[in-house]
Design a protein around this motif. Structure first.
Motif, short mmCIF file in Angstrom:
data_model
loop_
_atom_site.label_atom_id
_atom_site.label_comp_id
_atom_site.label_asym_id
_atom_site.label_seq_id
_atom_site.Cartn_x
_atom_site.Cartn_y
_atom_site.Cartn_z
N SER A 32 0.87 -1.35 0.14
CA SER A 32 0.05 -0.09 -0.01
C SER A 32 0.68 1.33 0.13
N ILE A 33 1.84 1.47 0.81
CA ILE A 33 2.77 2.44 0.73
C ILE A 33 3.39 2.78 -0.60
N ILE A 34 4.02 1.47 -1.21
CA ILE A 34 4.64 1.62 -2.68
C ILE A 34 3.46 2.41 -3.65
N LEU A 35 2.15 1.68 -3.59
CA LEU A 35 1.11 2.42 -4.37
C LEU A 35 0.86 3.75 -4.14
N LEU A 36 0.89 4.38 -2.91
CA LEU A 36 0.65 5.65 -2.49
C LEU A 36 1.67 6.53 -2.90
N LEU A 37 2.79 6.11 -2.51
CA LEU A 37 4.06 6.84 -3.21
C LEU A 37 4.43 7.11 -4.35
N GLY A 74 -14.38 -5.56 12.67
CA GLY A 74 -14.13 -6.83 12.62
C GLY A 74 -14.44 -7.60 11.34
N THR A 75 -15.03 -6.76 10.28
CA THR A 75 -15.42 -7.21 9.06
C THR A 75 -14.54 -7.39 8.11
N MET A 76 -13.40 -6.66 8.16
CA MET A 76 -12.48 -6.49 7.20
C MET A 76 -10.97 -6.55 7.78
N GLY A 77 -10.12 -7.09 7.27
CA GLY A 77 -8.81 -7.13 7.64
C GLY A 77 -8.18 -5.71 7.21
N GLY A 78 -7.14 -5.36 8.22
CA GLY A 78 -6.54 -3.96 8.13
C GLY A 78 -5.53 -4.06 6.64
N GLY A 79 -5.07 -5.15 6.09
CA GLY A 79 -4.30 -5.05 4.98
C GLY A 79 -5.22 -4.93 3.84
N ASP A 80 -6.48 -5.42 3.81
CA ASP A 80 -7.35 -5.22 2.93
C ASP A 80 -7.75 -3.61 2.94
N ALA A 81 -8.10 -3.38 3.97
CA ALA A 81 -8.35 -1.62 4.11
C ALA A 81 -7.43 -1.10 3.63
N LYS A 82 -6.38 -1.10 3.88
CA LYS A 82 -5.14 -0.33 3.01
C LYS A 82 -5.01 -0.46 2.03
N LEU A 83 -5.24 -1.75 1.18
CA LEU A 83 -4.98 -1.87 -0.40
C LEU A 83 -6.20 -1.29 -0.77
N MET A 84 -7.23 -1.29 -0.48
CA MET A 84 -8.35 -0.84 -1.02
C MET A 84 -8.11 0.77 -1.14
N THR A 85 -7.55 1.28 0.10
CA THR A 85 -7.47 2.87 -0.08
C THR A 85 -6.52 3.26 -0.98
N ALA A 86 -5.33 2.59 -1.10
CA ALA A 86 -4.28 2.88 -2.06
C ALA A 86 -4.62 2.54 -3.58
#
Length: 174
Positions: A32-37, A74-86
């Motif tokens: 997600s960081i690579i996508l955002l940057l 608790g419906t979604m994982g943190g990695g999923d949320a960050k990837l969707m955001t990016a």
């Protein structure tokens, strides 16, 4: 050079996230960081107007707000949320974002149904002992590697995204 970076970074990140989530049930923060940057650095080089540039980040903020609530419940994982955001930042505030969300919902639903079917089948007994990730997928208390659906939806929507369309336009004039 900018064109190559656009055509490599986003698809590679989507593929890596999907495979990583399937194999380990995690999406690494660096994806997600690579996508955002990379978006933050590449988009201005395409000549994207600053107001549109800002709307791309607004799309990410909107998706982050919703996915944060899903994560908190608790419906979604943190990695999923960050990837969707990016991913939303790369796609932008447009109809492609709505298409992405619809496609990932459909693919995620199909993936969930397939994994539930796998967990209740005899196939799980045979393959769960051979591969660690197949064993993990067979566990009823494990989640679903939603990154697979996120990555696949990203692949499907990317060709019509503003960044990819810019590349296509540039290559059409070469």
């Amino acid at each position: 050079m900018i064109e190559a970076a656009i055509l490599i970074v986003f698809p590679f990140a989507m593929a890596f996230a999907g495979v990583s989530d399937l194999l380990s049930m995690t999406i690494q923060n660096r994806v997600s960081i690579i996508l955002l940057l990379s978006f933050a650095m590449l988009a201005p080089l395409t000549g994207m107007p600053w107001d549109i540039y800002g709307l791309h980040f607004a799309a990410g903020a909107a998706v982050l707000a919703v996915t944060f609530l899903l994560f908190a419940t608790g419906t979604m994982g943190g990695g999923d949320a960050k990837l969707m955001t990016a991913t939303a930042v790369w796609i932008g505030w447009n109809m492609e974002l709505a298409g992405y969300l619809l496609i990932l919902s459909l693919l995620g639903g199909a993936l969930t149904l397939a994994i539930l079917r796998y967990r209740s089948s005899h196939v799980a007994i045979v393959y769960a002992g051979r591969f660690e990730f197949m064993h993990r997928l067979a566990q009823k208390n494990e989640g679903v590697p939603y990154g697979v659906a996120l990555g696949a939806a990203g692949f499907l929507v990317f060709p019509s995204s503003p960044m990819c369309m810019w590349v296509v336009g540039r290559l059409a004039h070469v």
